[in-house]
Design a protein around this motif. Structure first.
Motif, PDB file in Angstrom:
ATOM      1  N   HIS A  37       0.751  -0.996  -0.052  1.00 15.22           N
ATOM      2  CA  HIS A  37       0.223   0.287  -0.267  1.00 15.22           C
ATOM      3  C   HIS A  37       0.642   1.095  -0.153  1.00 15.22           C
ATOM      4  CE1 HIS A  37       0.784  -0.570   4.370  1.00 15.22           C
ATOM      5  NE2 HIS A  37       0.661   1.210   4.294  1.00 15.22           N
TER       6      HIS A  37
ATOM      7  N   GLN B 166      -3.658   5.843  -0.327  1.00  9.45           N
ATOM      8  CA  GLN B 166      -4.777   5.583  -0.238  1.00  9.45           C
ATOM      9  C   GLN B 166      -5.739   5.335   0.148  1.00  9.45           C
ATOM     10  OE1 GLN B 166      -2.766   1.489  -1.219  1.00  9.45           O
ATOM     11  NE2 GLN B 166      -4.071   0.094  -0.072  1.00  9.45           N
TER      12      GLN B 166
ATOM     13  N   SER C 262     -10.108   6.083  -1.025  1.00 10.06           N
ATOM     14  CA  SER C 262     -10.146   5.324  -2.454  1.00 10.06           C
ATOM     15  C   SER C 262     -10.822   5.653  -3.871  1.00 10.06           C
ATOM     16  CB  SER C 262     -12.095   5.300  -1.996  1.00 10.06           C
ATOM     17  OG  SER C 262     -12.866   5.388  -2.162  1.00 10.06           O
ATOM     18  N   ASP C 263     -10.930   6.327  -4.657  1.00  2.63           N
ATOM     19  CA  ASP C 263     -10.926   6.422  -5.795  1.00  2.63           C
ATOM     20  C   ASP C 263      -8.623   6.201  -6.143  1.00  2.63           C
ATOM     21  OD1 ASP C 263     -10.673   7.152  -8.205  1.00  2.63           O
ATOM     22  OD2 ASP C 263     -12.165   8.802  -8.664  1.00  2.63           O
ATOM     23  N   PRO C 264      -8.450   5.653  -7.039  1.00  4.30           N
ATOM     24  CA  PRO C 264      -6.727   5.958  -7.536  1.00  4.30           C
ATOM     25  C   PRO C 264      -6.650   7.447  -7.728  1.00  4.30           C
ATOM     26  CG  PRO C 264      -8.186   3.652  -8.009  1.00  4.30           C
ATOM     27  CD  PRO C 264      -9.219   4.778  -7.256  1.00  4.30           C
TER      28      PRO C 264
ATOM     29  N   GLU D  81      -6.056   9.817  -5.412  1.00  6.04           N
ATOM     30  CA  GLU D  81      -4.752   8.969  -4.696  1.00  6.04           C
ATOM     31  C   GLU D  81      -3.650   9.902  -5.583  1.00  6.04           C
ATOM     32  OE1 GLU D  81      -2.260   4.954  -3.336  1.00  6.04           O
ATOM     33  OE2 GLU D  81      -4.209   5.110  -4.205  1.00  6.04           O
ATOM     34  N   ARG D  82      -3.546   9.634  -6.513  1.00  2.43           N
ATOM     35  CA  ARG D  82      -2.649   9.793  -8.195  1.00  2.43           C
ATOM     36  C   ARG D  82      -2.407  11.330  -7.742  1.00  2.43           C
ATOM     37  NH1 ARG D  82      -1.642   7.566 -13.184  1.00  2.43           N
ATOM     38  NH2 ARG D  82       0.308   8.546 -14.304  1.00  2.43           N
TER      39      ARG D  82
ATOM     40  N   TRP E 109       3.617   7.478  -9.725  1.00  2.65           N
ATOM     41  CA  TRP E 109       2.738   6.583  -9.534  1.00  2.65           C
ATOM     42  C   TRP E 109       2.708   4.702 -10.135  1.00  2.65           C
ATOM     43  CZ3 TRP E 109      -1.552   6.201  -7.076  1.00  2.65           C
ATOM     44  CH2 TRP E 109      -2.707   6.029  -7.383  1.00  2.65           C
ATOM     45  N   ASP E 110       2.103   4.132  -9.450  1.00  2.00           N
ATOM     46  CA  ASP E 110       2.675   2.521  -9.524  1.00  2.00           C
ATOM     47  C   ASP E 110       2.757   1.914 -11.012  1.00  2.00           C
ATOM     48  OD1 ASP E 110       1.645   3.132  -7.513  1.00  2.00           O
ATOM     49  OD2 ASP E 110       0.004   1.177  -7.330  1.00  2.00           O
TER      50      ASP E 110
ATOM     51  N   GLU F  76       0.673  -1.603 -10.042  1.00  2.00           N
ATOM     52  CA  GLU F  76      -1.015  -1.562  -9.485  1.00  2.00           C
ATOM     53  C   GLU F  76      -1.886  -2.839 -10.025  1.00  2.00           C
ATOM     54  OE1 GLU F  76      -3.985   1.648 -11.519  1.00  2.00           O
ATOM     55  OE2 GLU F  76      -2.053   1.207 -12.703  1.00  2.00           O
TER      56      GLU F  76
ATOM     57  N   ARG G  52      -1.494  -3.762  -5.759  1.00  2.00           N
ATOM     58  CA  ARG G  52      -1.759  -2.626  -4.522  1.00  2.00           C
ATOM     59  C   ARG G  52      -3.172  -3.341  -5.378  1.00  2.00           C
ATOM     60  NH1 ARG G  52      -2.242   1.937  -3.415  1.00  2.00           N
ATOM     61  NH2 ARG G  52      -1.430   3.121  -5.337  1.00  2.00           N
ATOM     62  N   GLN G  53      -3.818  -3.650  -5.990  1.00  2.00           N
ATOM     63  CA  GLN G  53      -5.370  -3.051  -6.312  1.00  2.00           C
ATOM     64  C   GLN G  53      -5.935  -4.386  -6.106  1.00  2.00           C
ATOM     65  OE1 GLN G  53      -6.369  -0.217  -6.328  1.00  2.00           O
ATOM     66  NE2 GLN G  53      -4.469   1.207  -6.228  1.00  2.00           N
TER      67      GLN G  53
END
Length: 267
Positions: free
Chosen positions: A109, A113, A117-119, A122-123, A154-155, A160, A163-164
């Motif tokens: 993580h 995050q 909740s919305d990537p 977060e980005r 970013w991932d 990603e 992580r997701q």
């Protein structure tokens, strides 16, 4: 730190000093675990936060002063300044301990995050308000894995996907490319950026007692408000601030000034 944003500082605290801090934090932990046993029976506990809550110090007020002096220790603040963080603001604390039962891996993580909740949100947040953990090991601890420089971007698609995905993240053999284990001996310290990709590993043995002070910089936000804990009540706040050394008092006055308006709005 500027290149990788994770750093180990061997022997940062002398053995006797680490033992004293260990005992202080364990007294807080024992009270918190007793509370959890009645409030959240059966829940797997791996760490506690908000060690500066005033209820832990009703019978030992000097312990709160000692804990605050630890958070504002000049050696820590000088280390942060050397890392390019000239005016850090306190945010929170965590204390990692052994959960009962079998070993397990926590999820990969970024701390962002938990607040988005919305990537996509977060980005966006990665570019502003910044945060780091300053970690002190009271026992040997090699349970943190971190992906250096991941806080600067970013991932990747592979990151990603791990992580997701709840399934991939929960897998015991989940491997994040480029992850580095931050192995600490008793008294060692470490810095790592809270926005970088990382995970903890948990188990009933060997003993684990690891304290994190969390600091922020780059301004304040409406989505990462620090809890006031022991600074919530104005009269008690002033008495507590006046009990601190001048350096620690200045540090926590900056914390109060940065958050006071937001605490008032939350009320």
């Amino acid at each position: 730190f500027a290149n990788e944003n994770c750093l180990i500082l061997p022997g940062f605290f002398a053995t006797a000093e680490a033992a004293r801090c260990h005992a202080l934090c364990d007294r807080i932990l024992d009270q918190w675990l007793a509370e959890q046993a009645s409030r959240n029976p059966g829940r797997r506990q791996t760490n506690m936060a908000y060690l500066t809550e005033p209820r832990y110090f009703r019978d030992r007020p000097s312990d709160l002063v000692e804990l605050l002096e630890l958070i504002a220790d000049p050696r820590i603040l000088e280390t942060l300044a050397a890392a390019g963080i000239a005016a850090p603001v306190f945010h929170n604390t965590q204390y990692f301990h052994n959960p009962p039962g079998s070993d397990w891996n926590g999820p990969w993580h970024r701390d962002t995050q938990f607040l988005a909740s919305d990537p996509a949100v977060e980005r966006q947040r990665l570019a502003g308000f910044q945060s780091l953990h300053f970690r002190i090991a009271f026992c040997d601890d090699a349970r943190l894995q971190y992906v250096p420089e991941s806080e600067q971007r970013w991932d990747t698609p592979e990151e990603e996907a791990i992580r997701q995905s709840a399934t991939a993240n929960a897998a015991a053999d989940s491997v994040m490319p480029g992850a580095r284990t931050l192995a600490l001996r008793t008294g060692d310290a470490a810095l790592f950026h809270a926005w970088g990709i990382h995970r903890g590993q948990y188990g009933s043995a060997p003993p684990r007692r690891t304290f994190d002070a969390i600091y922020t910089w780059g301004g304040v936000t409406d989505w990462g408000i620090a809890a006031p804990t022991c600074f919530a009540v104005p009269a008690a706040r002033e008495a507590l601030l006046n009990a601190l050394t001048p350096e620690a008092q200045a540090f926590f006055r900056r914390f109060v000034a940065a958050n006071l308006d937001r605490w008032a709005e939350a009320d």
